[in-house]
Design a protein around this motif. Structure first.
Motif: not given
Length: 388
Positions: A213-234
């Motif tokens: 769970p802790s490792r999952l949170l550590g991967a999920a947070v940057p994924f969501v930030i990067l994906f949302v950021g790129y989607l807005v850019h797109l």
């Protein structure tokens, strides 16, 4: 069946294969956290044997994806795989390194030691998804190539090669685009999220599962930030469109227009995003002390969501009069599903061959269920003579 229908049909098939490939990158994602989840050699061996039972599915899908692209859109294949070959060679090298690492880490005579090959798996787990994501990002950001079809009929041409790269980097220049790196990193962290969820589903070991769970949170947070950021850019950027004559031009907010025009793809995208987020949420908040059966559905929510998210994204880059492989060196060299596809005869013949795909998928599901009929345990690894 019209030529236009077949062009869109094969674009859908290739995009579906690409979406399935992104889901299957959970193998690379789990390998990238071998040393984070596995504190002891025995725990690391559990993780490696878990992903080692599935890595062939990922590699086969990658090859099938490339083969389908070659058969249906040969000009893309010759332009990208032939021009950007340093980028694709790096991708293939990491996957070959993965296969070698699985087979040789515990072989007699391995003078490098198991740990060296385990780090090779980590390297594949990071670079594989990162570079594949970067390659996909060029569908939106463009690549530096030139297409000259007249070389085929020009008797004075030095070579009959249709397309060529406009510089000596041969694809590595794409990594200098920060938005390509943003999308590549998003895919890498998504693969890690899926990998951790898969480990929670596949391994019956409280030590490993308690760290997930802790490792999952550590991967999920940057994924969501990067994906949302790129989607807005797109959605805000100018896109590569073409008119009825095939002329390529820049259209402001092209991909936003695609989302508005093709509402069915937007619906799929939204459903996919919700499923991925739900899979992440249940994986983080789930009680790891519960039985394996009760706490194993998160990977399937996130996995199905990944396919439903990536599929419409890829189609948004090609449908609705959009150039799916734009050229930043020569705008009119950009590739569309109309100017880069195979002949009507080829696409029509392959259409009937593609009707066998459901039977292949059924076989994969059967094999998957057989492989996962029992969860991996320490006892199984210690007694299995074929374990990695």
């Amino acid at each position: 069946m019209t030529y236009e229908f077949l062009q869109h049909y094969w674009c859908f098939i290739v995009s579906l294969l690409g979406a399935l490939l992104v889901f299957l990158l959970f193998v690379q994602g789990a390998n990238s956290v071998i040393f984070s989840l596995g504190r002891t050699p025995e725990e690391r061996r559990l993780l490696i044997n878990s992903t080692g039972r599935k890595w062939e599915f990922t590699f086969t899908t990658l090859v099938t994806f490339g083969g389908a692209f070659f058969a249906s859109f040969p000009l893309f294949y010759s332009t990208s795989f032939g021009g950007a070959y340093w980028l694709w060679m790096l991708i293939l090298f990491t996957f070959v390194l993965q296969a070698v690492s699985y087979e040789f880490q515990n072989k007699l005579g391995n003078f490098l030691g198991p740990r060296t090959f385990q780090w090779f798996l980590v390297l594949n787990g990071i670079l594989g998804p990162l570079l594949l994501g970067g390659a996909v990002a060029t569908f939106f950001e463009g690549s530096n190539f030139i297409v000259e079809k007249t070389n085929l009929i020009d008797a004075g041409a030095m070579t009959p090669i249709i397309s060529r790269w406009a510089n000596a980097s041969h694809g590595l220049d794409a990594l200098l685009n920060p938005w390509v790196l943003v999308f590549g990193l998003a895919v890498m962290f998504l693969a890690r999220v899926l990998g951790i969820l898969y480990v929670m589903n596949n391994i019956s070991d409280e030590g490993i599962r308690s760290r997930c769970p802790s490792r999952l949170l550590g991967a999920a947070v940057p994924f969501v930030i990067l994906f949302v950021g790129y989607l807005v850019h797109l959605l805000m950027k100018d896109g590569f469109a073409y008119d009825e004559t095939g002329t390529i031009f820049m259209e402001p907010n092209k991909y936003l227009h695609n989302i508005a025009d093709m509402w069915y793809l937007t619906l799929l995208l939204l459903i996919g995003v919700v499923l991925v987020l739900w899979g992440i949420y249940t994986g983080i908040t789930g009680d790891t002390s519960r039985s394996q059966t009760e706490n194993s559905k998160s990977i399937w929510f996130a996995g199905v969501g990944t396919v439903l998210t990536v599929l419409p994204l890829l189609l948004l880059s090609a449908w609705n009069h959009t150039a799916y492989y734009p050229s930043t060196a020569d705008l009119q060299s950009s590739l569309t599903i109309e100017n880069s596809c195979s002949s009507y005869f080829t696409l029509n013949t392959m259409f009937y061959v593609s009707l066998l795909v459901p039977f292949v998928l059924a076989y994969i599901v059967y094999c998957w269920r057989k492989i996962d009929s029992q969860k991996i345990t320490r006892e199984e690894i210690s007694t299995d003579g074929h374990a990695y």
